[in-house]
Design a protein around this motif. Structure first.
Motif, PDB file in Angstrom:
ATOM      1  N   ARG A  22      34.953  32.257  36.188  1.00 39.71           N
ATOM      2  CA  ARG A  22      35.539  31.821  34.935  1.00 39.71           C
ATOM      3  C   ARG A  22      35.103  32.723  33.789  1.00 39.71           C
ATOM      4  O   ARG A  22      33.951  33.070  33.674  1.00 39.71           O
ATOM      5  CB  ARG A  22      35.068  30.369  34.673  1.00 39.71           C
ATOM      6  CG  ARG A  22      35.672  29.741  33.435  1.00 39.71           C
ATOM      7  CD  ARG A  22      37.172  29.556  33.594  1.00 39.71           C
ATOM      8  NE  ARG A  22      37.737  29.083  32.357  1.00 39.71           N
ATOM      9  CZ  ARG A  22      37.984  27.801  32.115  1.00 39.71           C
ATOM     10  NH1 ARG A  22      37.717  26.914  33.012  1.00 39.71           N
ATOM     11  NH2 ARG A  22      38.498  27.433  30.973  1.00 39.71           N
ATOM     12  N   ARG A  23      36.002  33.081  32.884  1.00 38.31           N
ATOM     13  CA  ARG A  23      35.648  33.945  31.769  1.00 38.31           C
ATOM     14  C   ARG A  23      35.186  33.153  30.553  1.00 38.31           C
ATOM     15  O   ARG A  23      34.390  33.608  29.780  1.00 38.31           O
ATOM     16  CB  ARG A  23      36.864  34.783  31.360  1.00 38.31           C
ATOM     17  CG  ARG A  23      37.253  35.828  32.378  1.00 38.31           C
ATOM     18  CD  ARG A  23      38.185  36.845  31.749  1.00 38.31           C
ATOM     19  NE  ARG A  23      39.388  36.260  31.215  1.00 38.31           N
ATOM     20  CZ  ARG A  23      40.527  36.215  31.866  1.00 38.31           C
ATOM     21  NH1 ARG A  23      40.604  36.680  33.092  1.00 38.31           N
ATOM     22  NH2 ARG A  23      41.599  35.701  31.307  1.00 38.31           N
ATOM     23  N   ASP A 165      30.032  31.847  47.489  1.00 38.99           N
ATOM     24  CA  ASP A 165      28.878  31.863  48.380  1.00 38.99           C
ATOM     25  C   ASP A 165      28.251  30.487  48.545  1.00 38.99           C
ATOM     26  O   ASP A 165      27.210  30.363  49.193  1.00 38.99           O
ATOM     27  CB  ASP A 165      27.806  32.834  47.843  1.00 38.99           C
ATOM     28  CG  ASP A 165      28.290  34.275  47.848  1.00 38.99           C
ATOM     29  OD1 ASP A 165      29.076  34.618  48.753  1.00 38.99           O
ATOM     30  OD2 ASP A 165      27.904  35.040  46.944  1.00 38.99           O
ATOM     31  N   GLY A 166      28.860  29.473  47.967  1.00 33.87           N
ATOM     32  CA  GLY A 166      28.264  28.146  48.004  1.00 33.87           C
ATOM     33  C   GLY A 166      28.954  27.199  48.965  1.00 33.87           C
ATOM     34  O   GLY A 166      30.125  27.346  49.283  1.00 33.87           O
ATOM     35  N   VAL A 167      28.204  26.201  49.441  1.00 28.61           N
ATOM     36  CA  VAL A 167      28.726  25.112  50.258  1.00 28.61           C
ATOM     37  C   VAL A 167      28.679  23.858  49.393  1.00 28.61           C
ATOM     38  O   VAL A 167      27.604  23.441  48.959  1.00 28.61           O
ATOM     39  CB  VAL A 167      27.895  24.913  51.534  1.00 28.61           C
ATOM     40  CG1 VAL A 167      28.390  23.705  52.319  1.00 28.61           C
ATOM     41  CG2 VAL A 167      27.941  26.166  52.396  1.00 28.61           C
ATOM     42  N   THR A 240      38.079  34.480  46.888  1.00 30.10           N
ATOM     43  CA  THR A 240      37.217  34.886  45.788  1.00 30.10           C
ATOM     44  C   THR A 240      36.689  36.279  46.057  1.00 30.10           C
ATOM     45  O   THR A 240      36.384  36.633  47.194  1.00 30.10           O
ATOM     46  CB  THR A 240      36.037  33.921  45.617  1.00 30.10           C
ATOM     47  OG1 THR A 240      35.282  33.869  46.839  1.00 30.10           O
ATOM     48  CG2 THR A 240      36.522  32.536  45.253  1.00 30.10           C
ATOM     49  N   GLY A 241      36.599  37.065  45.005  1.00 28.51           N
ATOM     50  CA  GLY A 241      36.058  38.413  45.123  1.00 28.51           C
ATOM     51  C   GLY A 241      35.276  38.766  43.882  1.00 28.51           C
ATOM     52  O   GLY A 241      35.847  38.868  42.788  1.00 28.51           O
ATOM     53  N   GLY A 242      33.979  38.896  44.033  1.00 30.77           N
ATOM     54  CA  GLY A 242      33.155  39.176  42.859  1.00 30.77           C
ATOM     55  C   GLY A 242      33.236  38.034  41.870  1.00 30.77           C
ATOM     56  O   GLY A 242      32.918  36.895  42.190  1.00 30.77           O
ATOM     57  N   GLU A 243      33.720  38.334  40.665  1.00 33.29           N
ATOM     58  CA  GLU A 243      33.827  37.319  39.628  1.00 33.29           C
ATOM     59  C   GLU A 243      35.271  36.880  39.403  1.00 33.29           C
ATOM     60  O   GLU A 243      35.603  36.323  38.355  1.00 33.29           O
ATOM     61  CB  GLU A 243      33.233  37.850  38.320  1.00 33.29           C
ATOM     62  CG  GLU A 243      31.749  38.182  38.424  1.00 33.29           C
ATOM     63  CD  GLU A 243      31.157  38.599  37.096  1.00 33.29           C
ATOM     64  OE1 GLU A 243      31.865  38.505  36.085  1.00 33.29           O
ATOM     65  OE2 GLU A 243      29.987  39.014  37.082  1.00 33.29           O
ATOM     66  N   LYS A 454      45.723  31.367  32.179  1.00 36.27           N
ATOM     67  CA  LYS A 454      45.795  30.506  31.010  1.00 36.27           C
ATOM     68  C   LYS A 454      44.567  29.603  30.900  1.00 36.27           C
ATOM     69  O   LYS A 454      44.110  29.283  29.800  1.00 36.27           O
ATOM     70  CB  LYS A 454      47.056  29.641  31.079  1.00 36.27           C
ATOM     71  CG  LYS A 454      47.255  28.736  29.868  1.00 36.27           C
ATOM     72  CD  LYS A 454      48.542  27.953  29.978  1.00 36.27           C
ATOM     73  CE  LYS A 454      48.741  27.048  28.764  1.00 36.27           C
ATOM     74  NZ  LYS A 454      50.006  26.277  28.867  1.00 36.27           N
ATOM     75  N   SER A 455      44.037  29.226  32.049  1.00 39.40           N
ATOM     76  CA  SER A 455      42.853  28.367  32.082  1.00 39.40           C
ATOM     77  C   SER A 455      41.557  29.134  31.973  1.00 39.40           C
ATOM     78  O   SER A 455      40.479  28.556  32.043  1.00 39.40           O
ATOM     79  CB  SER A 455      42.872  27.527  33.373  1.00 39.40           C
ATOM     80  OG  SER A 455      43.991  26.699  33.418  1.00 39.40           O
ATOM     81  N   GLY A 456      41.652  30.465  31.833  1.00 37.80           N
ATOM     82  CA  GLY A 456      40.459  31.261  31.579  1.00 37.80           C
ATOM     83  C   GLY A 456      39.816  31.877  32.787  1.00 37.80           C
ATOM     84  O   GLY A 456      38.711  32.411  32.683  1.00 37.80           O
ATOM     85  N   PHE A 457      40.474  31.820  33.932  1.00 35.82           N
ATOM     86  CA  PHE A 457      39.907  32.446  35.123  1.00 35.82           C
ATOM     87  C   PHE A 457      40.248  33.927  35.173  1.00 35.82           C
ATOM     88  O   PHE A 457      41.298  34.346  34.706  1.00 35.82           O
ATOM     89  CB  PHE A 457      40.451  31.784  36.395  1.00 35.82           C
ATOM     90  CG  PHE A 457      40.017  30.362  36.582  1.00 35.82           C
ATOM     91  CD1 PHE A 457      38.834  30.057  37.214  1.00 35.82           C
ATOM     92  CD2 PHE A 457      40.821  29.321  36.133  1.00 35.82           C
ATOM     93  CE1 PHE A 457      38.435  28.750  37.381  1.00 35.82           C
ATOM     94  CE2 PHE A 457      40.441  28.004  36.300  1.00 35.82           C
ATOM     95  CZ  PHE A 457      39.237  27.722  36.929  1.00 35.82           C
ATOM     96  N   SER A 458      39.376  34.690  35.775  1.00 42.54           N
ATOM     97  CA  SER A 458      39.645  36.094  36.047  1.00 42.54           C
ATOM     98  C   SER A 458      40.411  36.183  37.364  1.00 42.54           C
ATOM     99  O   SER A 458      40.033  35.556  38.351  1.00 42.54           O
ATOM    100  CB  SER A 458      38.335  36.875  36.146  1.00 42.54           C
ATOM    101  OG  SER A 458      38.571  38.210  36.536  1.00 42.54           O
ATOM    102  N   VAL A 459      41.506  36.941  37.366  1.00 40.10           N
ATOM    103  CA  VAL A 459      42.352  37.065  38.557  1.00 40.10           C
ATOM    104  C   VAL A 459      42.566  38.544  38.853  1.00 40.10           C
ATOM    105  O   VAL A 459      42.991  39.308  37.982  1.00 40.10           O
ATOM    106  CB  VAL A 459      43.721  36.382  38.350  1.00 40.10           C
ATOM    107  CG1 VAL A 459      44.536  36.477  39.634  1.00 40.10           C
ATOM    108  CG2 VAL A 459      43.530  34.932  37.931  1.00 40.10           C
ATOM    109  N   ASP A 460      42.286  38.947  40.068  1.00 39.52           N
ATOM    110  CA  ASP A 460      42.555  40.330  40.504  1.00 39.52           C
ATOM    111  C   ASP A 460      43.947  40.428  41.078  1.00 39.52           C
ATOM    112  O   ASP A 460      44.427  39.497  41.743  1.00 39.52           O
ATOM    113  CB  ASP A 460      41.544  40.751  41.571  1.00 39.52           C
ATOM    114  CG  ASP A 460      40.204  41.138  40.941  1.00 39.52           C
ATOM    115  OD1 ASP A 460      40.166  41.357  39.710  1.00 39.52           O
ATOM    116  OD2 ASP A 460      39.219  41.180  41.684  1.00 39.52           O
TER     117      ASP A 460
END
Length: 460
Positions: A22-23, A165-167, A240-243, A454-460
């Motif tokens: 999230r940014r 990386d989380g469960v 997911t990749g990086g951030e 729009k929700s502030g996520f970083s997308v590659d």
């Protein structure tokens, strides 16, 4: 559930969990049901530590020296009866079951309770909705405790509760897909169960020749079915990749599935009635529909809409695309521990018992009618009576359990509902207008990416 250290504990845990997806938190006020707020890594560290100066955690944080009571939100049938067995054997860890919301409303109810500083210790969450609870800072990362239960599940099942990386939850039930068909009508019409999708397409044409008013089955106008078709091909709708989040809804695997179904619809070889509508129920009951590709919950659910066909159905393995053994998943749920809980270790101990022990899984099967996610639980299914609608099939559990052993790994994203809604609306319009299903995939991809951004996520 709370005490004088509750605020410090929750704050310290937030600072320790890294969710680099999230940014900004600024757009939180604009979040819709599945466009939920998350915490950027830098913001978590800065805000978390500044609000918790002087607090500390011990290595065994979450362990209580005395009796504790855990609140558990669940919609599972008769789960309170199963929990009674735990409470009798564990006087120091008592569990209170609350039917706070159903599957559709659980996320909204949890978000509201957490924002009010309340909420349960544990809550049931459908697999596809878990990521939204992770990024909205509701679900606790259970990686520290995962070795207590992860070995009881297949790799594909554990992928459903893994974000980055989380469960973030303990798997509870799964729904591997099977091919459910009218055994009596297949015999009457001289039909063979398809083992590949090419055979399925040929069989759909054959059905119209021998029974002009019938259909082999229906097309995937719901995204959960369509996604399950793509999973054995290796489709990754979210990752997911990086951030950042990666979105691959319109990838080549999905395009292949879309290209398969469109000519069947345009040639009138498959039905376009949405399932669980009254019209669909009538067709299931009167022999208009000869098959249904569905999760293993299907046989239990079908008796309610097709009671006249009890004993006339059977299940078989799903058709394959290229001879692959993996099958897609159509449903299932997990149980997460919330960040509100002051007793995560006790909560995981209970959830491990409920979902992986002989006593817990037997109770969930016999009282709740679930198809357990754990290996031990699935083994116990072999001793159960078969569902009424397939009562004549001796190898029902063998087929179902074989499907469950090799399910395709799946990663859901934080805005699954956007994809599901966009696909459902657009595919119906495309079918009516005879426009390209590939355009529907593109529209769904674009809608999901736009919503994430729009929700502030970083997308590659």
């Amino acid at each position: 559930m709370s005490n004088g250290l509750a605020g410090a504990r929750r704050c310290a845990r937030r600072a320790a969990v890294f969710i680099p997806l999230r940014r900004s938190r600024a757009v939180m006020k604009n979040a819709q049901r599945f466009r939920v707020a998350a915490v950027a890594a830098a913001a978590v560290a800065t805000l978390g530590l500044s609000g918790c100066a002087g607090s500390s955690e011990s290595a065994d944080e979450g362990t209580s020296a005395g009796p504790v009571t855990l609140e558990y939100w669940s919609w599972a049938t008769n789960v309170d009866q199963v929990v009674e067995g735990w409470n009798q054997e564990h006087p120091d860890i008592q569990v209170k079951v609350v039917e706070a919301a159903g599957a559709d409303d659980m996320v909204a109810k949890l978000l509201a309770s957490v924002r009010a500083g309340e909420g349960p210790d544990m809550a049931q969450a459908e697999f596809q909705k878990l990521p939204s609870l992770v990024v909205s800072d509701v679900a606790l990362d259970l990686s520290t405790y995962a070795d207590q239960f992860s070995g009881e599940y297949s790799k594909g099942t554990m992928s459903l509760v893994t974000v980055g990386d989380g469960v973030f939850a303990v798997p509870q039930d799964v729904a591997p897909m099977v091919f459910m068909y009218r055994r009596d009508l297949f015999e009457q019409y001289g039909l063979q169960v398809p083992t590949t999708w090419d055979e399925y397409a040929a069989l759909a044409k054959q059905v119209k020749e021998v029974a002009p008013t019938a259909f082999l089955g229906g097309y995937p106008d719901d995204a959960s079915t369509f996604a399950a078709y793509t999973q054995p091909l290796g489709a990754t709708w979210w990752s997911t990749g990086g951030e950042s989040w990666n979105v691959g809804i319109d990838g080549p695997e999905s395009q292949r599935v879309a290209k398969f179904w469109q000519p069947l619809v345009e040639d009138g070889l498959v039905d376009t009635t949405h399932f669980f509508t009254p019209e669909w129920g009538t067709k299931m009951n009167d022999g208009t529909l000869l098959s249904w590709t569905v999760g293993t919950w299907g046989p239990g659910a079908a008796i309610s809409v097709a009671p006249d066909t009890a004993g006339a159905w059977a299940i078989a393995p799903m058709p394959s695309w290229d001879g692959e053994s993996q099958v897609g998943l159509m449903g299932g749920s997990s149980v997460m521990v919330t960040k509100n809980s002051d007793h995560p270790q006790e909560a995981v101990e209970f959830l491990t018992w409920l979902n992986t022990s002989s006593a817990g899984t037997a109770g969930m099967i016999e009282k709740g009618g679930l198809f357990p996610a754990s290996t031990l639980g699935q083994e116990a299914l072999a001793e159960q009576p078969v569902p009424e609608i397939v009562s004549g099939q001796d190898d029902f559990w063998e087929v179902a359990l074989t499907a469950a052993k090799d399910t395709a790994p799946v990663t859901w994203g934080p805005n699954v509902q956007v994809a599901f809604d966009t696909w459902g609306d657009a595919i119906k319009q495309a079918s009516a207008a005879r426009t390209s299903y590939l355009d529907v995939l593109t529209a769904t991809q674009d809608a999901v990416v736009a919503d994430l951004e729009k929700s502030g996520f970083s997308v590659d």
